[in-house]
Every structure is written in C-alpha cells, then in structure tokens.
Design an enzyme around this catalytic site. Structure first.
Site, PDB file in Angstrom:
ATOM      1  N   ASP A 123       0.870  -1.179   0.000  1.00  0.00           N
ATOM      2  CA  ASP A 123       0.000   0.000   0.000  1.00  0.00           C
ATOM      3  C   ASP A 123       0.904   1.224   0.000  1.00  0.00           C
ATOM      4  OD1 ASP A 123      -2.373  -1.451   0.057  1.00  0.00           O
ATOM      5  OD2 ASP A 123      -2.498  -1.437   2.240  1.00  0.00           O
ATOM      6  N   ASP A 141      -7.323  -1.127  -4.284  1.00  0.00           N
ATOM      7  CA  ASP A 141      -8.301  -0.666  -3.297  1.00  0.00           C
ATOM      8  C   ASP A 141      -9.220   0.404  -3.873  1.00  0.00           C
ATOM      9  OD1 ASP A 141      -7.111  -2.373  -1.453  1.00  0.00           O
ATOM     10  OD2 ASP A 141      -5.789  -0.811  -0.662  1.00  0.00           O
TER      11      ASP A 141
END
Length: 168
Positions: A123, A141
């Site tokens: 991430d 995401d």
C-alpha cells in the site's frame, strides 16, 4: 461450450479485469522499485498526498494483521473464497451490477496476487489533511471501493424505483 465461445461472451469483462490488474501491478512495481532506490524514504510528499510504501499483511486498510502464519493463510483462503463468490455473482448479475462487481474482482485479484507472491499487499497512497491521515491504500483498493460504492448506489436506486412503482 467451446473455449472460443466462452472468451467471446466474456471478452469485454476479461479486458476490464486485466486492465485493472495490470494498472495495479504497474503502480505497485513502480513504487516498490522507487522505495528500493530511495532506501525506504518517502517517494513523494505534498500538502495532501504522500507516496510511501508499507506492507499490509491484513485485509482492507490493515485490519486483521496477524503474526501467525496459519492465521494469515486462513485469511488468504477466505479471500480466495470471496473471489470465487464474486465470480458467481457476476455470472448472475444484470449489466450494471456486473460491471460494479468486475471492478471489485479486478481489484481483489490484484491484492490476492500480492498476498500469494509477497505474503503482504503493498500500500502506498496516503491522503491527509494536516495531521489527519486516511488509511494508506493502493490502486486495487480504489477499484474495489468504486465497485462497492457503485453497488450501494445501484441498490438504493433500485429500492427507490420499486417503492415508486408500488405507489402506482
């Protein structure tokens, strides 16, 4: 059913999933490469956005991160089952729901791939206002979120239309 007929029927859906998957892969590989070049420092920093690599071993936004290997593997298997369920939902959905679910599936496959290859999901997108930072996330995401929000909007619209039709 021949393989050619299956591919022809799902051509656009397959392309959409592959585009999402490869956008996610390219962005993650770029950030991982930049992280190695910069020796783990922030790759980009501004007033509202930072690009900084973290490795997420949990699910959405780092929830349910485990140190135990068997719990991680169990969570990964559960995610695999959810992906299979989404595929079945796509096959039975109307076009609007189908494309919303395809966004979710493309993103889920991107993150699932990372869980298998890296044992964690990279991430790196960090939005913030002052000292308030939202959860750090990635391109997969984004597509998962757009797909889920689309599903919620579709359900709300359908519910409103059904209520309006019942009145008449």
């Amino acid at each position: 059913m021949s393989l050619n007929k299956i591919f022809k029927n799902y051509y656009l859906e397959t392309i959409l999933i592959l585009i999402i998957f490869f956008l996610d892969r390219i962005s993650k590989l770029f950030v991982i490469h930049q992280d190695k070049l910069n020796f783990n420092s922030e790759i980009y920093s501004s007033k509202f956005l930072n690009i900084h690599l973290i490795w997420n071993e949990g699910i959405a936004f780092g929830l349910f991160s485990f140190n135990e290997n068997y719990l991680y593997n169990g969570l990964t298997f559960l995610i695999f089952l959810v992906i299979i369920f989404i595929i079945f939902m796509i096959r039975k959905s109307d076009p609007l729901r189908k494309y919303a679910l395809l966004l979710v599936l493309g993103g889920a496959l991107g993150n699932f791939f990372d869980r298998i290859i890296y044992k964690a999901v990279p991430d790196f997108i960090d939005f913030h206002v002052g000292n308030f930072h939202w959860f750090i996330f990635n391109v997969s995401d984004i597509f998962i979120t757009i797909g889920i929000v689309s599903m919620i909007v579709i359900e709300c619209i359908d519910k409103t239309e059904k209520k309006n039709n019942e009145k008449f």
